[in-house]
Design a protein around this motif. Structure first.
Motif, short mmCIF file in Angstrom:
data_model
loop_
_atom_site.label_atom_id
_atom_site.label_comp_id
_atom_site.label_asym_id
_atom_site.label_seq_id
_atom_site.Cartn_x
_atom_site.Cartn_y
_atom_site.Cartn_z
N ALA A 84 0.84 -1.21 0.00
CA ALA A 84 0.00 0.00 0.00
C ALA A 84 0.87 1.25 0.00
O ALA A 84 0.62 2.20 -0.76
CB ALA A 84 -0.93 -0.01 1.21
N PHE A 85 1.91 1.25 0.83
CA PHE A 85 2.81 2.41 0.86
C PHE A 85 3.63 2.50 -0.43
O PHE A 85 3.92 3.60 -0.91
CB PHE A 85 3.74 2.33 2.07
N LEU A 281 4.52 -12.17 -5.31
CA LEU A 281 4.53 -10.86 -5.96
C LEU A 281 5.64 -9.97 -5.40
O LEU A 281 6.27 -9.20 -6.14
CB LEU A 281 3.16 -10.18 -5.76
N THR A 282 5.89 -10.08 -4.10
CA THR A 282 6.97 -9.31 -3.48
C THR A 282 8.33 -9.71 -4.04
O THR A 282 9.18 -8.86 -4.35
CB THR A 282 6.97 -9.51 -1.95
N ILE A 283 8.53 -11.02 -4.17
CA ILE A 283 9.79 -11.53 -4.74
C ILE A 283 9.94 -11.07 -6.19
O ILE A 283 11.04 -10.69 -6.62
CB ILE A 283 9.84 -13.07 -4.64
N TYR A 284 8.83 -11.07 -6.93
CA TYR A 284 8.87 -10.59 -8.32
C TYR A 284 9.33 -9.13 -8.38
O TYR A 284 10.17 -8.75 -9.21
CB TYR A 284 7.49 -10.74 -8.97
N ILE A 285 8.79 -8.29 -7.48
CA ILE A 285 9.17 -6.88 -7.46
C ILE A 285 10.66 -6.72 -7.14
O ILE A 285 11.34 -5.87 -7.72
CB ILE A 285 8.32 -6.11 -6.42
N MET A 294 5.88 4.86 -14.31
CA MET A 294 5.23 4.78 -13.00
C MET A 294 4.08 3.77 -13.01
O MET A 294 3.89 3.03 -12.04
CB MET A 294 4.71 6.16 -12.59
N ILE A 295 3.30 3.74 -14.09
CA ILE A 295 2.16 2.82 -14.15
C ILE A 295 2.64 1.37 -14.12
O ILE A 295 2.09 0.53 -13.39
CB ILE A 295 1.34 3.08 -15.43
N SER A 301 2.12 -3.90 -6.97
CA SER A 301 1.59 -3.49 -5.67
C SER A 301 0.07 -3.32 -5.73
O SER A 301 -0.64 -3.70 -4.79
CB SER A 301 2.25 -2.19 -5.20
N ALA A 302 -0.43 -2.79 -6.85
CA ALA A 302 -1.89 -2.66 -7.02
C ALA A 302 -2.55 -4.04 -7.06
O ALA A 302 -3.61 -4.25 -6.45
CB ALA A 302 -2.20 -1.88 -8.30
N ALA A 303 -1.91 -4.99 -7.76
CA ALA A 303 -2.45 -6.35 -7.84
C ALA A 303 -2.49 -7.01 -6.47
O ALA A 303 -3.44 -7.73 -6.14
CB ALA A 303 -1.60 -7.18 -8.80
N THR A 304 -1.47 -6.76 -5.65
CA THR A 304 -1.43 -7.33 -4.30
C THR A 304 -2.56 -6.79 -3.44
O THR A 304 -3.21 -7.55 -2.71
CB THR A 304 -0.08 -6.99 -3.63
N ILE A 305 -2.81 -5.50 -3.52
CA ILE A 305 -3.88 -4.88 -2.74
C ILE A 305 -5.24 -5.44 -3.15
O ILE A 305 -6.07 -5.79 -2.30
CB ILE A 305 -3.85 -3.35 -2.91
N ILE A 306 -5.47 -5.54 -4.46
CA ILE A 306 -6.74 -6.08 -4.97
C ILE A 306 -6.93 -7.53 -4.53
O ILE A 306 -8.02 -7.93 -4.09
CB ILE A 306 -6.79 -5.96 -6.50
N LEU A 307 -5.85 -8.31 -4.60
CA LEU A 307 -5.89 -9.72 -4.20
C LEU A 307 -6.29 -9.86 -2.74
O LEU A 307 -7.08 -10.74 -2.37
CB LEU A 307 -4.53 -10.36 -4.45
N TYR A 308 -5.76 -9.00 -1.90
CA TYR A 308 -6.07 -9.05 -0.46
C TYR A 308 -7.56 -8.83 -0.22
O TYR A 308 -8.20 -9.59 0.53
CB TYR A 308 -5.26 -7.99 0.29
#
Length: 316
Positions: A84-85, A281-285, A294-295, A301-308
Motif C-alpha cells: 500500500a505504501f 509478488l513481493t519476490i517478483y518486485i 510509474m504505471i 503493488s496494485a495487484a497485491t492490494i486487490i488480491l487481499y
C-alpha cells in the motif's frame, strides 16, 4: 468501556512504534548493522510481540483457529501494508532504490516457510513429534540456516543522531516493551469486540485481530517511508513475517492437545495461500529490472492490494 480501552491501547502502540523506528535508526547509525539487518532482526522482532501475546492467549482459551489465523493473517496484512505504501509513494519507485541482495534471502525464506505451512494444512493429520507438528521443526531449521548465511555487511549511513549506541539500545528496548504491553491490551480487547459480532474464529484471527496486531508495523513503515529509510521499512516487514512464523512454532509448543495445524480448521488455507501469492509478488518486485514508467512500476503493488480484498470478501 472495551472500545475506550482498545482506542487508548491503539494510540499508545502508535506512539511506541514511532519511537521503535526512531531508535532503530539510531542503532543503524551507530552499529555495524545495515538497514536491512536492523529492520529484519530488531524492528521486525519487536513489532511481532503483539502477535505472540494474542496467539498464546488463543491457546490458553483453546481456540487454535485464532492462534493460527492471527499469525498467517498478520503476515498477509504486513505485506499489504508494504504494498500500500509502495503504491502511495509510487513516484519514488522505492524498490528501485534499495539493495535487493539484502532483502531477497528473507523474502525467499518467507515464501518457502509459507509454502511449507500450506502443505501441512492440506496434509490431513500431518506427522508430529511431542505434539508439535513436523513442519514446525522444519521452520526452525530453515530459519537458522538462512539467518546464519545472511550477510551483515556495513553500509555508509549518515550520522544524524547525537545519542550513543547504548542510549539507542536502551530506548529501543523501552519502546519494544511498551509495544508488547499495549499491543497485548489491544489484541485482547479487539478479540472481545470481535466475539460480540459473532464472526467465525478464522476470519476474526486472520483479518480483524491480525490487522490490530499489525498496527506497529503500519506505523513503523509509515515513519520509515517519511524518513526515506526504505531498506529499514522493507526489512521490518519481511523480518516480522518470518519472525511471526517462528512464533507460530512457540504457539504450537504451548498447545499441548495436538499439533496446532492439525487442530485448526482448513479455513486457514485461504489465508496461507493468499500469503504465498503475496510473497510471490513481493519476490517478483525485488527481482525485476529497474522500471521507469510509474504505471508499470505500480502494477504489482496494485495487484497485491486487490488480491487481499478479494480474499477478505471470500472469507467473510
Amino acid at each position: 468501556m472495551v472500545f475506550a480501552i482498545f482506542l487508548t491501547a491503539a494510540i499508545i502502540v502508535i506512539f511506541a512504534a514511532i519511537q521503535l523506528n526512531k531508535y532503530g535508526d539510531v542503532i543503524n547509525q551507530k552499529s555495524t548493522w545495515n538497514g536491512a539487518m536492523v529492520g529484519t532482526f530488531l524492528i521486525g522482532g519487536a513489532t511481532s510481540l503483539p502477535e505472540l501475546t494474542t496467539s498464546l492467549t488463543a491457546v490458553y482459551i483453546d481456540n487454535p483457529d485464532i492462534a493460527v489465523g492471527n499469525m498467517l493473517g498478520s503476515n498477509v496484512f504486513n505485506i499489504l501494508i508494504l504494498m500500500a505504501f509502495d503504491f502511495i509513494y509510487r513516484q519514488r519507485k522505492v524498490f528501485n532504490q534499495i539493495e535487493v541482495s539484502s532483502h531477497l534471502p528473507i523474502a525467499n525464506t518467507g515464501f518457502a516457510m509459507t509454502g511449507l505451512l500450506v502443505v501441512a494444512i492440506l496434509w490431513d493429520h500431518s506427522p508430529s513429534f511431542l505434539s508439535v507438528g513436523g513442519e514446525m521443526y522444519l521452520l526452525i531449521f530453515i530459519y537458522l540456516i538462512v539467518m546464519k548465511k545472511l550477510d551483515g555487511e556495513e553500509e555508509e549511513v549518515e550520522q544524524t543522531s547525537s545519542l550513543s549506541l547504548k542510549q539507542g539500545i536502551f530506548r529501543f528496548t523501552l519502546a519494544a516493551l511498551t509495544v508488547f504491553i499495549a499491543g497485548s491490551v489491544l489484541t485482547i480487547t479487539g478479540d472481545m469486540i470481535a466475539q460480540q459480532t459473532g464472526m467465525n474464529a478464522s476470519f476474526v484471527g486472520s483479518f480483524l485481530i491480525a490487522a490490530s496486531t499489525s498496527l506497529p508495523e503500519l506505523v513503523t513503515v509509515l515513519a520509515a517511508f517519511q524518513m526515506m529509510k526504505y531498506s529499514l521499512a522493507i526489512g521490518s516487514i519481511l523480518g516480522s513475517n518470518i519472525f511471526n512464523l517462528q512464533l507460530l512454532v512457540v504457539t504450537d509448543i504451548f498447545y499441548r492437545e495436538a499439533s496446532i495445524l492439525n487442530a485448526s480448521s482448513t479455513s486457514n488455507l485461504t489465508t496461507a495461500l493468499l500469503g504465498l501469492a503475496m510473497m510471490a509478488l513481493t519476490i517478483y518486485i525485488l527481482l525485476r529490472p529497474s522500471v521507469k514508467r510509474m504505471i508499470t512500476y505500480a502494477l504489482p503493488s496494485a495487484a497485491t492490494i486487490i488480491l487481499y480484498f478479494i480474499a477478505s470478501y471470500v472469507m467473510f
